[in-house]
Every structure is written in C-alpha cells, then in structure tokens.
Write an enzyme that holds these catalytic residues in place. Structure first.
Site, short mmCIF file in Angstrom:
data_model
loop_
_atom_site.label_atom_id
_atom_site.label_comp_id
_atom_site.label_asym_id
_atom_site.label_seq_id
_atom_site.Cartn_x
_atom_site.Cartn_y
_atom_site.Cartn_z
CG ASP A 74 -1.81 1.20 1.32
OD1 ASP A 74 -1.74 2.09 0.45
OD2 ASP A 74 -2.61 1.25 2.28
CB VAL A 75 2.01 3.59 -2.65
CG1 VAL A 75 2.50 2.52 -3.61
CG2 VAL A 75 0.69 4.21 -3.12
CG ASN A 101 1.06 3.14 -12.69
OD1 ASN A 101 0.53 3.84 -13.56
ND2 ASN A 101 0.50 2.02 -12.24
CE1 TYR A 169 -6.20 10.49 -11.55
CE2 TYR A 169 -6.65 12.15 -13.22
CZ TYR A 169 -6.04 10.97 -12.84
OH TYR A 169 -5.27 10.27 -13.72
CE LYS A 173 -2.59 11.03 -11.37
NZ LYS A 173 -1.50 10.03 -11.23
#
Length: 261
Positions: A74-75, A101, A169, A173
């Site tokens: 789990d990043v 990613n 999102y 980003k």
C-alpha cells in the site's frame, strides 16, 4: 514484507538491463509497463495492494520472457513502501528505475460534494504515496554502486487540462508535476533522472465510462491500447542516464484535450 511470487533468485543483476520497481502493477498502465519493462530486459518488482492481480502480472512478465517478483504494498503506508524497496534490494541488489504509477481516480463530483474520505484517499495515494516511493527510490539510488537511477512519475493530462468534477484527482496530478520538477533538480548531483508521462485515455478500468474505443463519437471519448503506454514507459526507462524525457504526453489522437476539440 518479503518478496512474493517469482522464479528468479537473489543476488546481483546478471543479464538484465537493471531493476525496475512498478507500483500499481496489478492492472492497467502499471501492468502494461511491467510487461513491457520485463520484455525489454529489466527485472521487475511488481507492487500493488492486491496479491492476486500481482501474481497474474508476474506471470505475464514471465510469459514475455522477463523476470519478476510480486511485493504486495500500500503506497500510502510509509512502512510498507520502505519494505518494498528493501525487498527489491534483497532480491537484486539495487534499484535502477521506479515507475511511480499507483493512483486512484474518484468518481466525478463538484467540489462541495467531495467528502473528506474521498479527498484524503486521493491525496494519500496519488501524492503522498508517490512521494514515499520517490523518497525510498532516491535513497537507494543515491547510495548504491554504481550510483544513480531513474524515477518516472505517472502524471495525467489532468495535470494540464482537467475535466469538470475532478478536483481531487486534478489537484493531486498537478502536485505530481511539482514532485517531478523537484526530484529532477535534487537528483542531478547523484545521477538520478526524473521524468513524467502524462497519459490521456489509455483503455483501462480507470477510464471505463469516459471512453468508448478508438474513434469514438459523442457517446464517449476516443481511447488507445494500454500496451502503448507500457512501451512509452519502457522507452523512457531505457535511455542512458545522460538523457531524459522530462515530460511526455501520450494520448488518444482525437481526445478532447488540445484547444476546444
């Protein structure tokens, strides 16, 4: 956290171009990149939250002639990310590439409808998770001999031109672009390159409902085969460290991104 499924033993890298850690490798762009990197001669460490899809990814890399191991991660958990990179070093002795990613795309919602939980998950995975992975990769690359490596961040065309109802999102980003620029500068004294790939409408589970295949009309935006995204990542990863793709935009030719069309 130990190394998961994989047929290749530990020790120094022999007969491969280097060691690549791919996060979010269980599906979509991450899986496509893992397969392309493995086919291109990299030993692949496939990371993600779900063990089953990771095992399938390892099988796909091996079917393409590559070597891979699965490390469930789990990043958004700093300790899990430390264990991921420790496992990579234990398996092959170094890390040459990180494809940063892993990400989530919340459902469309205007800003006053975005819950705390949705916002915090997007920030935790897309930004904080990317930072945790970059920090650990950087530390390994800076200390290893020979020194250096490459970090490739998965941005998005949303880092430039957002859709309505995508504030969590889009904000994360945009922040990934700042992460890329800072890593690029910090990495120069240590032979660590950093670039970013901004992808628009690769056909994956994340884009279902937005796209309807190549040449789509009003019922959905055009998309392209996700394998091309994997090949683009492999190209970026394969450059000598003296050269870098700083930013690459890969998108469906006719998607509504440039200008008004």
């Amino acid at each position: 956290m130990g190394v998961g499924a994989g047929r290749c033993g530990g020790g120094a890298v022999v007969g491969v171009r280097g060691v690549a850690v791919v996060t979010g490798a269980g599906s979509g762009i991450g899986r496509a990149a893992a397969v392309a990197l493995g086919a291109g001669g990299f030993a692949v460490v496939a990371a993600g939250r779900r063990g089953g899809p990771l095992a399938e990814c390892v099988g796909a890399v091996e079917a393409a002639g590559g070597a891979a191991v699965a490390v469930p991660t789990d990043v958004a958990d700093a300790g899990a990310v430390r264990s991921l990179f420790a496992a990579a070093v234990e398996w092959r002795g170094r890390v040459d590439v990180l494809f940063n990613n892993a990400g989530v795309m919340p459902g469309a919602a205007v800003v006053d409808e975005v819950s705390d939980a949705v916002w915090e998950e997007a920030v935790g995975v897309n930004l904080t998770g990317a930072f945790y992975c970059a920090r650990e990769a950087f530390a390994v690359m800076r200390a290893q001999d020979p020194r250096g490596g490459r970090i490739i961040n998965n941005g998005s065309v949303a880092a430039h031109a957002p859709r309505p109802g995508s504030i969590a999102y889009t904000a994360t980003k945009h922040a990934v672009t700042g992460l890329t620029k800072s890593l690029s500068l910090d990495g120069r004294p240590f032979g660590i390159a950093c670039g970013q790939i901004d992808i628009g409408n690769a056909a994956t589970g994340l884009t279902e409902g937005l796209t309807a295949g190549p040449g789509a009309g009003a019922g959905g935006e055009p998309s392209f085969d996700v394998a091309h995204a994997g090949e683009a990542v492999r190209h970026m990863a394969s450059l000598p460290l003296g050269a870098n793709v700083q930013f690459m935009t890969l998108m469906a030719t006719a998607m509504p991104y440039i200008g008004r069309g």
